[in-house]
Design an enzyme around this catalytic site. Structure first.
Site, PDB file in Angstrom:
ATOM      1  N   ASP A 124     -26.999  49.872  90.963  1.00 53.81           N
ATOM      2  CA  ASP A 124     -26.740  48.550  90.386  1.00 53.81           C
ATOM      3  C   ASP A 124     -27.048  48.457  88.907  1.00 53.81           C
ATOM      4  O   ASP A 124     -26.719  47.473  88.266  1.00 53.81           O
ATOM      5  CB  ASP A 124     -27.584  47.499  91.121  1.00 53.81           C
ATOM      6  CG  ASP A 124     -27.069  47.302  92.518  1.00 53.81           C
ATOM      7  OD1 ASP A 124     -25.848  47.400  92.697  1.00 53.81           O
ATOM      8  OD2 ASP A 124     -27.876  47.095  93.423  1.00 53.81           O
ATOM      9  N   HIS A 151     -35.772  52.384  94.384  1.00 54.98           N
ATOM     10  CA  HIS A 151     -34.994  52.338  95.621  1.00 54.98           C
ATOM     11  C   HIS A 151     -35.905  52.693  96.777  1.00 54.98           C
ATOM     12  O   HIS A 151     -36.786  53.544  96.620  1.00 54.98           O
ATOM     13  CB  HIS A 151     -33.822  53.328  95.550  1.00 54.98           C
ATOM     14  CG  HIS A 151     -32.778  53.048  96.568  1.00 54.98           C
ATOM     15  ND1 HIS A 151     -32.852  53.531  97.840  1.00 54.98           N
ATOM     16  CD2 HIS A 151     -31.667  52.289  96.504  1.00 54.98           C
ATOM     17  CE1 HIS A 151     -31.805  53.085  98.518  1.00 54.98           C
ATOM     18  NE2 HIS A 151     -31.075  52.328  97.737  1.00 54.98           N
TER      19      HIS A 151
HETATM   20  N1  ACO Z   1     -39.944  47.683  88.372  1.00 56.34           N
HETATM   21  C1  ACO Z   1     -41.292  47.836  88.275  1.00 56.34           C
HETATM   22  N2  ACO Z   1     -42.059  48.306  89.269  1.00 56.34           N
HETATM   23  C2  ACO Z   1     -41.466  48.617  90.435  1.00 56.34           C
HETATM   24  C3  ACO Z   1     -40.064  48.474  90.607  1.00 56.34           C
HETATM   25  C4  ACO Z   1     -39.310  47.995  89.526  1.00 56.34           C
HETATM   26  N3  ACO Z   1     -37.982  47.854  89.626  1.00 56.34           N
HETATM   27  N4  ACO Z   1     -39.729  48.865  91.860  1.00 56.34           N
HETATM   28  C5  ACO Z   1     -40.880  49.227  92.460  1.00 56.34           C
HETATM   29  N5  ACO Z   1     -41.927  49.086  91.590  1.00 56.34           N
HETATM   30  C6  ACO Z   1     -43.319  49.427  91.861  1.00 56.34           C
HETATM   31  C7  ACO Z   1     -43.978  48.375  92.718  1.00 56.34           C
HETATM   32  O1  ACO Z   1     -44.604  47.375  91.958  1.00 56.34           O
HETATM   33  C8  ACO Z   1     -44.943  49.183  93.536  1.00 56.34           C
HETATM   34  O2  ACO Z   1     -46.078  49.414  92.737  1.00 56.34           O
HETATM   35  P1  ACO Z   1     -47.529  49.561  93.446  1.00 56.34           P
HETATM   36  O3  ACO Z   1     -47.464  50.782  94.291  1.00 56.34           O
HETATM   37  O4  ACO Z   1     -48.456  49.688  92.279  1.00 56.34           O
HETATM   38  O5  ACO Z   1     -47.731  48.312  94.241  1.00 56.34           O
HETATM   39  C9  ACO Z   1     -44.238  50.536  93.719  1.00 56.34           C
HETATM   40  O6  ACO Z   1     -43.325  50.646  92.622  1.00 56.34           O
HETATM   41  C10 ACO Z   1     -43.479  50.639  95.032  1.00 56.34           C
HETATM   42  O7  ACO Z   1     -42.645  49.492  95.165  1.00 56.34           O
HETATM   43  P2  ACO Z   1     -42.208  48.867  96.557  1.00 56.34           P
HETATM   44  O8  ACO Z   1     -41.700  47.497  96.328  1.00 56.34           O
HETATM   45  O9  ACO Z   1     -43.323  49.059  97.541  1.00 56.34           O
HETATM   46  O10 ACO Z   1     -41.039  49.858  96.949  1.00 56.34           O
HETATM   47  P3  ACO Z   1     -39.904  49.582  97.977  1.00 56.34           P
HETATM   48  O11 ACO Z   1     -39.406  50.917  98.369  1.00 56.34           O
HETATM   49  O12 ACO Z   1     -40.375  48.660  99.069  1.00 56.34           O
HETATM   50  O13 ACO Z   1     -38.852  48.755  97.112  1.00 56.34           O
HETATM   51  C11 ACO Z   1     -36.954  48.073  95.884  1.00 56.34           C
HETATM   52  C12 ACO Z   1     -37.597  49.184  96.731  1.00 56.34           C
HETATM   53  C13 ACO Z   1     -36.953  46.747  96.657  1.00 56.34           C
HETATM   54  C14 ACO Z   1     -35.500  48.451  95.605  1.00 56.34           C
HETATM   55  C15 ACO Z   1     -37.763  47.929  94.547  1.00 56.34           C
HETATM   56  O14 ACO Z   1     -37.752  49.147  93.841  1.00 56.34           O
HETATM   57  C16 ACO Z   1     -37.211  46.804  93.659  1.00 56.34           C
HETATM   58  O15 ACO Z   1     -37.568  45.647  93.856  1.00 56.34           O
HETATM   59  N6  ACO Z   1     -36.318  47.154  92.669  1.00 56.34           N
HETATM   60  C17 ACO Z   1     -35.687  46.142  91.849  1.00 56.34           C
HETATM   61  C18 ACO Z   1     -34.533  45.498  92.612  1.00 56.34           C
HETATM   62  C19 ACO Z   1     -33.338  46.426  92.763  1.00 56.34           C
HETATM   63  O16 ACO Z   1     -32.895  47.053  91.809  1.00 56.34           O
HETATM   64  N7  ACO Z   1     -32.764  46.460  93.987  1.00 56.34           N
HETATM   65  C20 ACO Z   1     -31.561  47.238  94.273  1.00 56.34           C
HETATM   66  C21 ACO Z   1     -31.812  48.244  95.330  1.00 56.34           C
HETATM   67  S1  ACO Z   1     -30.367  49.238  95.500  1.00 56.34           S
HETATM   68  C22 ACO Z   1     -29.328  48.345  96.470  1.00 56.34           C
HETATM   69  O17 ACO Z   1     -29.654  47.432  97.178  1.00 56.34           O
HETATM   70  C23 ACO Z   1     -27.907  48.768  96.375  1.00 56.34           C
END
Ligand code: ACO
Length: 428
Positions: A362, A305
């Site tokens: 979710d 998140h």
């Molecule tokens: N699985 C694996 N790796 C992940 C995940 C994941 N679900 N989420 C983040 N990471 C990793 C990224 O690859 C990144 O790694 P790095 O630092 O080596 O590049 C690091 O964790 C940070 O990720 P970001 O994408 O920069 O984090 P951000 O805060 O921008 O993203 C997000 C948050 C979009 C929710 C992300 O965690 C994601 O895509 N999750 C899956 C989709 C999801 O479940 N969305 C629902 C959000 S809740 C809602 O909307 C109600």
């Protein structure tokens, strides 16, 4: 706490005011930065930028805290109803018994759709995604309810807000009925907001639909958990659209469009699809390895998140609700076993621990919604239904702020500098 911070920029010493909210990090007021230095700040994705002040919802991502008007989400989910939460978000206070009765009555009087709107549905392909229908139909409300479109009148804003909260269940249920070829069900005002939605979704004219109280409670709780989440992508979209003075129905349609994406509201659909694809507990390590592989774009859906870096308090409530619903409905879904095992394995994996990736709201909601009988394509539509109250509360707050300005971010331009036009015949 400091009153100001010093910045030396473009050869000038600046004192930038520091503003404090009632709780949470202070913010540096940079509104005069450009005028004084000719520089902008750079913050793609708004990771360090507060776009507004707001008194509706507070999140402390490190501590896993979510408060609506000061009340913790866990208490609201356990002790209140979605109608109470709607009143709280819109009006600032939990309602008294009389206020709740009046509010629920008002909402129930707006649940019907203009008959001509039903003809819109017939223009969509039978296999249209419900979110495509929601974007279209909610935007089209602007054409039907022009009497509540004067955004400078607080009374009209409130009527538009009530209309949106009331009509979303009808619109979402009709999108579902259309996709399965069943007749639309009219709202029934003797039922609760949530009971009525279940009736419009799962009822058929040939039979009297009996609302299961456990399912009704679980659904109501899911609505509460999704009601608002401060300045997330879709809410910021609603605010940005509204900042130009656009009518509320168009603004909410913009929010629905933003919510649709798999990184936001589409995640519950994506999470359940992923759990089904994994299928059995023994395949989990393969998916965890893929999620950790930098060269593989796969992510564990329902994990991580932008704000919560400890745990998502909504996920805790959701996990309890899954058990209640599966128990009541006697459903034994192997997907639930996969979800529990995946959570356990991921939470003990150094990659997820280090990056502070926890299940979000979710991760479990799809399992519940599927047990209740919703197809995955409806999941995001239900999220939109519940989030509508947050969107309209935030939109109202913004419009009533006397200092409200049109939202207009700036950019760091990296394209070509000025060059002369080349006629077509001379281009190489
Ligand atoms: N699985 C694996 N790796 C992940 C995940 C994941 N679900 N989420 C983040 N990471 C990793 C990224 O690859 C990144 O790694 P790095 O630092 O080596 O590049 C690091 O964790 C940070 O990720 P970001 O994408 O920069 O984090 P951000 O805060 O921008 O993203 C997000 C948050 C979009 C929710 C992300 O965690 C994601 O895509 N999750 C899956 C989709 C999801 O479940 N969305 C629902 C959000 S809740 C809602 O909307 C109600």
């Amino acid at each position: 706490m400091t009153d100001s911070v010093k910045l030396n920029a473009a050869g000038k010493d600046l004192d930038l005011k520091v503003l404090s909210g009632s709780v949470g990090p202070d913010v540096i007021d940079i509104r005069k930065l450009y005028a004084q230095t000719g520089m902008f700040t750079y913050d793609p994705g708004f990771t360090s930028t507060a776009s507004c002040d707001s008194a509706i919802t507070y999140i402390d991502g490190d501590e896993g805290v979510l408060l609506h008007r000061g009340y913790p989400i866990g208490q609201l989910a356990e002790k209140s109803s979605f109608m109470e939460v709607c009143h709280l978000l819109l009006n600032g206070e939990l309602p008294t018994k009389d206020e709740l009765d009046k509010f629920s009555y008002t909402i129930s009087r707006h649940t019907m759709l203009h008959e001509q709107l039903a003809t819109f549905y017939r223009g969509f392909r039978r296999d249209a995604h419900p979110m495509a229908i929601m974007c279209g139909v909610v935007g089209a409300l602007s054409a039907f309810y022009q009497d509540s479109a004067d955004i400078t009148d607080p009374q009209q804003r409130m009527i538009a807000s009530h209309r949106l909260i009331a009509k979303m269940p009808t619109i979402a249920a009709m999108a579902y009925k259309y996709s399965i070829g069943q007749p639309f069900m009219s709202p029934k005002n003797n039922l609760s907001y949530t009971g009525n939605f279940l009736q419009m979704t799962f009822g058929v004219p040939a039979e009297e639909y009996v609302v299961n109280p456990v399912v009704e409670k679980a659904m109501d709780r899911i609505f509460i958990l999704h009601a608002d989440h401060e300045q997330n992508a879709s809410t910021s979209t609603v605010r940005l659209a509204g900042s130009s003075g656009a009518n509320p129905f168009a603004c909410i349609a913009a929010g629905i469009a933003c919510l649709w994406g798999p990184a936001h509201g589409g995640a519950n659909e994506a999470a359940l699809n992923m759990l089904r694809e994994i299928g059995t507990v023994d395949r989990i390590p393969e998916y965890i390895a893929r999620a950790k592989d930098k060269n593989d774009p796969f992510r564990l859906m329902g994990f991580g998140h932008r704000v919560y870096k400890n745990y998502d308090p909504r996920a805790t409530v959701m996990q309890q609700t899954v058990r209640e619903v599966l128990g009541e409905l006697g459903v034994t879904d192997p997907v639930f076993d996969v979800a529990i095992a995946l959570e356990e394995m991921a939470l003990s994996d150094p990659y997820f621990i280090e990056k502070k990736l926890f299940p979000n709201v979710d991760f479990y909601s799809g399992v519940i919604l599927s047990a209740i009988g919703f197809p995955t394509t409806m999941f995001t539509a239900l999220f939109a239904l519940a989030r509508t109250v947050g969107w309209v509360a935030q939109w109202n707050e913004m419009i009533s702020d006397p200092e409200q300005k049109i939202g207009r971010p700036r950019q760091l331009y990296t394209g070509p500098t000025q060059r002369d036009f080349v006629p077509l015949a001379d281009r190489k």
